[in-house]
Structures are given as structure tokens and as C-alpha cells.
Design a protein around this motif. Structure first.
Motif, PDB file in Angstrom:
ATOM      1  N   ASN A   1       0.837  -1.212   0.000  1.00 43.02           N
ATOM      2  CA  ASN A   1       0.000   0.000   0.000  1.00 43.02           C
ATOM      3  C   ASN A   1       0.865   1.252   0.000  1.00 43.02           C
ATOM      4  O   ASN A   1       0.597   2.218  -0.720  1.00 43.02           O
ATOM      5  CB  ASN A   1      -0.910   0.017   1.227  1.00 43.02           C
ATOM      6  CG  ASN A   1      -2.105  -0.909   1.093  1.00 43.02           C
ATOM      7  OD1 ASN A   1      -2.255  -1.596   0.097  1.00 43.02           O
ATOM      8  ND2 ASN A   1      -2.948  -0.928   2.111  1.00 43.02           N
ATOM      9  N   GLY A   2       1.904   1.248   0.823  1.00 48.06           N
ATOM     10  CA  GLY A   2       2.807   2.395   0.888  1.00 48.06           C
ATOM     11  C   GLY A   2       3.505   2.640  -0.439  1.00 48.06           C
ATOM     12  O   GLY A   2       3.630   3.780  -0.898  1.00 48.06           O
ATOM     13  N   GLN A   3       3.963   1.560  -1.066  1.00 42.67           N
ATOM     14  CA  GLN A   3       4.643   1.695  -2.359  1.00 42.67           C
ATOM     15  C   GLN A   3       3.679   2.143  -3.449  1.00 42.67           C
ATOM     16  O   GLN A   3       4.051   2.919  -4.330  1.00 42.67           O
ATOM     17  CB  GLN A   3       5.307   0.370  -2.724  1.00 42.67           C
ATOM     18  CG  GLN A   3       6.463  -0.001  -1.790  1.00 42.67           C
ATOM     19  CD  GLN A   3       6.948  -1.424  -1.977  1.00 42.67           C
ATOM     20  OE1 GLN A   3       6.215  -2.291  -2.477  1.00 42.67           O
ATOM     21  NE2 GLN A   3       8.193  -1.686  -1.582  1.00 42.67           N
TER      22      GLN A   3
ATOM     23  N   ARG B   1       2.672   8.720   7.199  1.00 46.96           N
ATOM     24  CA  ARG B   1       1.758   7.618   6.914  1.00 46.96           C
ATOM     25  C   ARG B   1       2.416   6.587   5.991  1.00 46.96           C
ATOM     26  O   ARG B   1       2.275   5.382   6.168  1.00 46.96           O
ATOM     27  CB  ARG B   1       0.492   8.195   6.272  1.00 46.96           C
ATOM     28  CG  ARG B   1      -0.579   7.186   5.893  1.00 46.96           C
ATOM     29  CD  ARG B   1      -1.551   6.926   7.036  1.00 46.96           C
ATOM     30  NE  ARG B   1      -2.725   6.255   6.496  1.00 46.96           N
ATOM     31  CZ  ARG B   1      -3.925   6.795   6.362  1.00 46.96           C
ATOM     32  NH1 ARG B   1      -4.123   8.046   6.740  1.00 46.96           N
ATOM     33  NH2 ARG B   1      -4.927   6.125   5.874  1.00 46.96           N
ATOM     34  N   ILE B   2       3.146   7.074   4.990  1.00 48.29           N
ATOM     35  CA  ILE B   2       3.835   6.176   4.057  1.00 48.29           C
ATOM     36  C   ILE B   2       4.991   5.462   4.754  1.00 48.29           C
ATOM     37  O   ILE B   2       5.181   4.247   4.610  1.00 48.29           O
ATOM     38  CB  ILE B   2       4.335   6.958   2.829  1.00 48.29           C
ATOM     39  CG1 ILE B   2       3.124   7.368   1.966  1.00 48.29           C
ATOM     40  CG2 ILE B   2       5.324   6.139   2.009  1.00 48.29           C
ATOM     41  CD1 ILE B   2       3.461   8.299   0.823  1.00 48.29           C
ATOM     42  N   ALA B   3       5.775   6.208   5.543  1.00 52.63           N
ATOM     43  CA  ALA B   3       6.914   5.612   6.234  1.00 52.63           C
ATOM     44  C   ALA B   3       6.475   4.520   7.199  1.00 52.63           C
ATOM     45  O   ALA B   3       7.193   3.516   7.390  1.00 52.63           O
ATOM     46  CB  ALA B   3       7.688   6.697   6.985  1.00 52.63           C
ATOM     47  N   ALA B   4       5.301   4.664   7.796  1.00 55.49           N
ATOM     48  CA  ALA B   4       4.817   3.676   8.763  1.00 55.49           C
ATOM     49  C   ALA B   4       4.516   2.327   8.113  1.00 55.49           C
ATOM     50  O   ALA B   4       4.395   1.326   8.811  1.00 55.49           O
ATOM     51  CB  ALA B   4       3.578   4.208   9.466  1.00 55.49           C
ATOM     52  N   THR B   5       4.383   2.291   6.794  1.00 57.29           N
ATOM     53  CA  THR B   5       4.148   1.010   6.108  1.00 57.29           C
ATOM     54  C   THR B   5       5.445   0.252   5.855  1.00 57.29           C
ATOM     55  O   THR B   5       5.417  -0.906   5.445  1.00 57.29           O
ATOM     56  CB  THR B   5       3.465   1.242   4.747  1.00 57.29           C
ATOM     57  OG1 THR B   5       4.376   1.890   3.853  1.00 57.29           O
ATOM     58  CG2 THR B   5       2.205   2.078   4.897  1.00 57.29           C
TER      59      THR B   5
ATOM     60  N   ALA C   1       7.677   1.520   3.683  1.00 57.95           N
ATOM     61  CA  ALA C   1       8.168   2.012   2.400  1.00 57.95           C
ATOM     62  C   ALA C   1       9.172   3.131   2.633  1.00 57.95           C
ATOM     63  O   ALA C   1       8.998   3.967   3.520  1.00 57.95           O
ATOM     64  CB  ALA C   1       6.991   2.537   1.563  1.00 57.95           C
ATOM     65  N   THR C   2      10.232   3.147   1.858  1.00 56.13           N
ATOM     66  CA  THR C   2      11.282   4.169   1.996  1.00 56.13           C
ATOM     67  C   THR C   2      11.260   5.097   0.795  1.00 56.13           C
ATOM     68  O   THR C   2      10.766   4.749  -0.266  1.00 56.13           O
ATOM     69  CB  THR C   2      12.667   3.511   2.107  1.00 56.13           C
ATOM     70  OG1 THR C   2      12.929   2.736   0.915  1.00 56.13           O
ATOM     71  CG2 THR C   2      12.749   2.611   3.322  1.00 56.13           C
ATOM     72  N   GLY C   3      11.818   6.287   0.991  1.00 57.91           N
ATOM     73  CA  GLY C   3      11.914   7.210  -0.123  1.00 57.91           C
ATOM     74  C   GLY C   3      10.936   8.364  -0.074  1.00 57.91           C
ATOM     75  O   GLY C   3      10.796   9.100  -1.040  1.00 57.91           O
ATOM     76  N   GLY C   4      10.236   8.513   1.061  1.00 60.48           N
ATOM     77  CA  GLY C   4       9.357   9.672   1.218  1.00 60.48           C
ATOM     78  C   GLY C   4       8.083   9.581   0.413  1.00 60.48           C
ATOM     79  O   GLY C   4       7.576   8.503   0.134  1.00 60.48           O
TER      80      GLY C   4
END
Length: 316
Positions: free
Chosen positions: A227-229, A302-306, A308-311
């Protein structure tokens, strides 16, 4: 020479007078559900509040169907009933059901012609903005024709543009009904009518998003990272869009920081306000993403919590 000058003036005047009224009347649609979402979070709705709120405010766009807003308000009340019939959630859903929808042509917006699922919405219909033509509805339909009288009524709305929550008439262009009154205009409401919302006003405030669930949670860890990606990929795609980019009708996107919906092959932009930006976010309780107005820091967190890296847009 005098005759030629007069002829030129006449030729210039004719097309100007013949031009249709096409001024668009819009609003910051994300402001319409902020109070409902805050009540939902306080009632324990957790990660389900934001997707419902985003889906709801999208129905205020000009491309939405005449009953989409009512259906969204029904969904808001359905969820409120799972949270001990939360009174604030129901009240704010009732007010949302009466928020004016965007007008693409500064004409009045048609009313839904079917009954709601929930009795709490019976008799409710949207107000109109003051700039909307009170005698002609979108598409050039005159008052009295199909769609110009709310469901269950047999005469045009009087005063024109009013609604139960604001019976005196239409509301100022671009304003939010919830900032004008917290009384939905139905029996049993204890809210104060026609008063300012005060410190809790939604104007300028971020659209609340639920705290992300840790990626280690066994129940949803299998899809959190993807989901993050996926959100990162969408945000990277959105970064290349502008108001002239081609699009598919009905699709939502973020365009230059604004929430956008494709209408007739072109993006219609809705500002997120001075302090917010539009972004794709990962869902935390099911596979998928949502598009909403939020702060950049909240979106990145929210994205980092999944995991996923890279902002916001990913490493690529």
C-alpha cells in the motif's frame, strides 16, 4: 467612418451578449467532512473514518450524480450506528447532506429524486450557493421540471436555494454549511443554530487521518508495504500532471497540490486550502490507497509507517 465604427461595435456586442453563463462556483470540498471525521475519530472509528470522509466530500464535485451526496451521507450514518449511534456523527452527516454541491455553470444543482436509506436523512436536501441561478438548474432545466424539486415535495423550494439547516435562503459562495450552523434543521437537534463553529472550525485545518498501524501487525502486515509503495507510485505520477493533462472521466488525482476529478476529459481542480496539499495515502486496514487533502508531514509519516522508503514519491 462613423458608420463603420458603429457596425464594428454592433458586431462585437452580439457574441458577448450571446455567451452562456459559464462561471463555475466551487469550494474547498475537503472542509465539508472535517467535523464528521473528528467526531468519528473521537467515537473510536479509527482507520475507517478517513476513507469514508474522502469518499463523501468527492460527491460535492460537479461530475457527481444527484444522489451520490445523499448516498455518502447514508454511509456516514451507517457507520455512526455501529459506534453506539454516535449523535455527533449523525448530526454532521445530516449537515453534510445539505452542503451545496459545486456548480459548473453557476446554475442551481439538481436534487436527488430517491429516498435515503436512513430515516435521519428524510426531508433533507442540499442548499444552493448564492451565486447559483435560482430559476435555472444545471443543463438549462427551468424550475418545476424533473430534478428541480426535492424528493417528497410537490412545489419548488421556498425561499429558493434554502435547505432545512438554513431555511432563510442560499449560503455564500464557497462557504461550508457546518461553519454557518450546527443545527441540521430536523427534530431533536440540540445544536445551536446560526452560530459560529468557533475554535473547532474546519477552515484551514488538515483533513484528519487515522494513526497508521505498525507494519509488524500480523493482520495487515501482508499489504501495508505494498500500500505504501502504491501510494508513492501514485504521488510520483501526480507530480507530472497539470490542469491540461489528459485524463479519464471520473478518475480522481492530485494536480499541483489540489484535489482533482476528471470531467469531460479535463481535470477540475479543487483547492485543499492554504496549509494543505493533496496526496495519495496508503490504507491501513485493507489493500489500497486513498486520495485526500492533508499535510506533507502527515503524508510522509503515513507512508513511512508502512515500511516504504523514499518519502512521498519513493526512491525512484
Amino acid at each position: 467612418m462613423e458608420y463603420l465604427a458603429l457596425l464594428i461595435l454592433v458586431l462585437v456586442a452580439i457574441p458577448i451578449q450571446a455567451l452562456p453563463l459559464t462561471k463555475r462556483i466551487a469550494q474547498v470540498i475537503s472542509d465539508s467532512t472535517v467535523q464528521w471525521e473528528k467526531a468519528c475519530d473521537a467515537a473510536g472509528g479509527s482507520t475507517q473514518c478517513n476513507p469514508i470522509a474522502v469518499s463523501a466530500f468527492s460527491t460535492l464535485l460537479a461530475a457527481a450524480g444527484p444522489c451520490d451526496q445523499q448516498n455518502a451521507a447514508d454511509t456516514m450514518i451507517d457507520f455512526a450506528k455501529t459506534l453506539n449511534n454516535n449523535a455527533d456523527m449523525i448530526k454532521f452527516a445530516q449537515i453534510f447532506a445539505q452542503q451545496p454541491r459545486n456548480s459548473p455553470t453557476s446554475q442551481s444543482v439538481p436534487y436527488c429524486q430517491s429516498a435515503p436509506r436512513n430515516a435521519e436523512l428524510n426531508g433533507l436536501f442540499q442548499c444552493q450557493f448564492q451565486g447559483d441561478n435560482p430559476t435555472t438548474f444545471v443543463g438549462g432545466t427551468p424550475v418545476g421540471q424533473s430534478g428541480t424539486i426535492p424528493f417528497g415535495k410537490n412545489a419548488p423550494v421556498s425561499p429558493a436555494g434554502s435547505c432545512p439547516a438554513n431555511p432563510s435562503g442560499p449560503i455564500p459562495d464557497g462557504s461550508q454549511l457546518v461553519d454557518i450552523t450546527q443545527n441540521p434543521g430536523v427534530g431533536g437537534s440540540s445544536a445551536v443554530a446560526n452560530g459560529s463553529v468557533g475554535p473547532s472550525s474546519s477552515i484551514g485545518q488538515p483533513v484528519a487521518v487515522a494513526s497508521p498501524t505498525p507494519a509488524s501487525n500480523a493482520s495487515n502486515g501482508s499489504f501495508l508495504l505494498s500500500n505504501g509503495q502504491a501510494a508513492q507510485q501514485l504521488n510520483a505520477q501526480f507530480a507530472s500532471l497539470n490542469a491540461s493533462s489528459p485524463c479519464t472521466d471520473g478518475k480522481n488525482a492530485c494536480v499541483q497540490g489540489s484535489f482533482a476529478q476528471c470531467v469531460s476529459g479535463a481535470f477540475v481542480l479543487e483547492s485543499c486550502g492554504a496549509t494543505l496539499t493533496c496526496a495519495a495515502l496508503p490504507l491501513v486496514n485493507s489493500p489500497g490507497t486513498s486520495i485526500t487533502c492533508t499535510t506533507l508531514s502527515e503524508a510522509e509519516a503515513r507512508i513511512a509507517a508502512t515500511g516504504a522508503t523514499g518519502g512521498l514519491t519513493g526512491p525512484g
